[in-house]
Design an enzyme around this catalytic site. Structure first.
Site, mmCIF file in Angstrom:
data_model
loop_
_atom_site.group_PDB
_atom_site.id
_atom_site.type_symbol
_atom_site.label_atom_id
_atom_site.label_comp_id
_atom_site.label_asym_id
_atom_site.label_seq_id
_atom_site.Cartn_x
_atom_site.Cartn_y
_atom_site.Cartn_z
ATOM 1 N N ARG A 51 0.848 -1.210 0.000
ATOM 2 C CA ARG A 51 0.000 0.000 0.000
ATOM 3 C C ARG A 51 0.876 1.250 0.000
ATOM 4 N NH1 ARG A 51 -1.624 1.705 4.594
ATOM 5 N NH2 ARG A 51 -2.410 -0.268 5.381
ATOM 6 N N TYR A 112 -17.177 16.232 -15.646
ATOM 7 C CA TYR A 112 -17.478 14.806 -15.730
ATOM 8 C C TYR A 112 -18.596 14.520 -14.722
ATOM 9 C CZ TYR A 112 -16.822 9.797 -15.272
ATOM 10 O OH TYR A 112 -17.014 8.448 -15.238
ATOM 11 N N ASP A 185 -8.135 18.663 -14.100
ATOM 12 C CA ASP A 185 -8.395 17.332 -14.653
ATOM 13 C C ASP A 185 -7.932 17.379 -16.117
ATOM 14 O OD1 ASP A 185 -9.539 15.108 -15.899
ATOM 15 O OD2 ASP A 185 -11.334 15.132 -14.637
ATOM 16 N N LYS A 210 -8.638 6.423 -19.483
ATOM 17 C CA LYS A 210 -8.913 6.950 -20.828
ATOM 18 C C LYS A 210 -7.636 6.943 -21.679
ATOM 19 C CE LYS A 210 -12.758 7.477 -18.670
ATOM 20 N NZ LYS A 210 -13.201 8.717 -18.028
HETATM 21 C C1 LIG Z 1 -13.725 9.079 -16.714
HETATM 22 C C2 LIG Z 1 -13.410 10.411 -16.153
HETATM 23 C C3 LIG Z 1 -13.241 10.593 -14.774
HETATM 24 C C4 LIG Z 1 -13.417 9.459 -13.779
HETATM 25 O O1 LIG Z 1 -12.400 8.525 -13.892
HETATM 26 P P1 LIG Z 1 -12.597 6.938 -13.572
HETATM 27 O O2 LIG Z 1 -11.283 6.381 -13.975
HETATM 28 O O3 LIG Z 1 -13.763 6.463 -14.390
HETATM 29 O O4 LIG Z 1 -12.868 6.824 -12.116
HETATM 30 C C5 LIG Z 1 -12.908 11.854 -14.318
HETATM 31 N N1 LIG Z 1 -12.773 12.893 -15.173
HETATM 32 C C6 LIG Z 1 -12.931 12.753 -16.502
HETATM 33 C C7 LIG Z 1 -12.773 13.934 -17.390
HETATM 34 C C8 LIG Z 1 -13.266 11.517 -17.040
HETATM 35 O O5 LIG Z 1 -13.450 11.387 -18.361
#
Ligand SMILES: *Cc1c(COP(=O)(O)O)cnc(C)c1O
Length: 398
Positions: A51, A112, A185, A210
């Site tokens: 961890r 998101y 983000d 992604k």
């Molecule tokens: C998918 C996404 C998230 C969340 O991420 P996860 O890996 O699904 O938990 C946050 N911000 C954006 C812009 C996303 O496309």
């Protein structure tokens, strides 16, 4: 060659990496161990419990830290200010865990859907945080929203699904040196296009699910900071709450990143061609793509989204199909190469209907305010042959 001066195309392969010292393995082995043997109590090789530390996770964390521009040394932070999480949401949640009850957060209005849900349905209640959602495409609204209690500004750019852009430099100019953390983000742009830390942001977050991993086969999240004191605070929460990425998934993301630069070039080039083509189609009412001059924040795209000094608009396109929900549904059903699925950023092309799918958790009023109409569809352009993708869209639109 000095690693710092390497071009991004080289960094995605080598950044933060060293050969495995015992065997010389070129790729880091997947260290599937929960614990590490100690010679004598407290005498060990820097690894005690997975961890807290894992070499495979470190390899990923160091790589993404360098790609996002952190210059922290190993002495300042063991993984150079990069942290890998079990999901993007876990990374966002950890960022909020840096704050205290009563703190105020200003967030972009178009977010998101899961981020909006975590903020309003969980953290407001469980952590006593307060959120203001502001359309930060207009930065005069930011100045007015800041209060004495504002401790974090949360930006998404481009946003999901409206692909709105926020001027990161403008945010820094307004909010820097006021004791407010700036977090971005960077999931849609990736460090192939956009570098919030270089502009003055404190934290970059990714859903590595992604583009970073890029193959739609893993859920993962990332935080990066270039600030040693902040890295220490993130490391503390990461280890205390434990939302870590497993060694196997760390390996998958690291493997995906090796081709990030190649993939992003192709995603951007195909998306630009497809957006330009969609713009000429009678059955398409509106095309939103940061790389088109018709985009409302095109100048911001030119300034902060680039590959090799040239505008790169990313791999996402949003458009409105004429004829509302019925026509957009039949269009989605007829597509053959594009898969109808949530998520984005993989090698395969995906398409989705935000009002019914990813953004169904927003109220109809909120969707209307944001412009998420019933005919709106979101495309994640993959790396298939671009002509095939256009032919598929053409037959489905007909
Ligand atoms: C998918 C996404 C998230 C969340 O991420 P996860 O890996 O699904 O938990 C946050 N911000 C954006 C812009 C996303 O496309």
């Amino acid at each position: 060659m000095n690693k710092k001066n390497q071009h991004f195309d080289s960094k995605v392969i080598h950044a933060g990496q060293s050969f495995e010292p015992v065997t010389g393995a070129v790729m880091p082995p997947i260290f599937l161990t929960s614990t590490y043997v100690q010679e004598s109590p407290g005498v060990h090789k820097g690894f005690e419990y997975t961890r807290s530390h894992n070499p495979t996770r470190y390899a990923l964390e160091r790589c993404i830290a360098r790609l996002e521009g952190s210059e922290l040394t190993e002495e300042q932070d063991a993984s150079y200010g990069g942290f890998a999480f079990s999901s993007g949401m876990a990374a966002i949640s950890t960022t909020l865990d840096l704050l205290n009850t009563g703190d105020h957060i200003i967030a972009m209005d178009d977010l998101y859907g899961g981020t909006n849900r975590l903020f309003t349905k969980v953290k407001e209640r469980s952590a006593g945080l307060q959120f203001s959602f502001v359309d930060l495409t207009n930065l005069s609204l930011l100045e007015n929203a800041i209060t004495d209690k504002t401790k974090l500004i949360w930006i998404e750019t481009p946003t999901n699904p409206m692909l709105k852009l926020v001027d990161l430099e403008g945010v820094v100019n307004i909010a820097k040196d006021r004791g407010i953390l700036l977090a971005c983000d960077n999931t849609f742009a990736t460090p192939a296009l956009q570098h919030p830390l270089d502009i003055g942001f404190d934290i970059v977050m990714h859903s590595a699910t992604k583009y970073l991993a890029g193959h739609s086969d893993v859920i993962a999240g990332i935080l990066v900071t270039g600030n040693p004191e902040l890295a220490e605070r993130i490391r503390f929460v990461h280890n205390s709450a434990g939302p870590i990425l497993s060694p196997f998934d760390s390996y998958l993301v690291l493997r995906g990143i090796k081709t990030l630069s190649l993939r992003m070039r192709r995603h951007c080039e195909s998306a630009r061609r497809i957006a330009t083509w969609l713009n000429t189609q009678e059955n398409v009412e509106l095309v939103i793509y940061p790389g088109l001059p018709s985009h409302p924040q095109f100048e911001i795209a030119e300034k902060q989204m680039q590959i090799d000094g040239e505008l790169a608009g990313g791999g996402m396109i949003t458009c409105i199909i004429a004829g509302g929900i019925e026509k957009s549904k039949s269009f989605l059903e007829k597509l053959e190469i594009f898969s109808l699925a949530e998520s984005l950023g993989g090698v395969e092309s995906l398409i989705e209907h935000p009002a019914i799918m990813t953004h169904a958790s927003l109220s109809p009023e909120n969707r209307a305010e944001l412009g998420i109409e019933d005919g709106l569809v979101r495309l994640s352009i993959g790396i298939e042959d671009c002509g095939d993708l256009i032919a598929d869209l053409e037959q489905a639109l007909a």
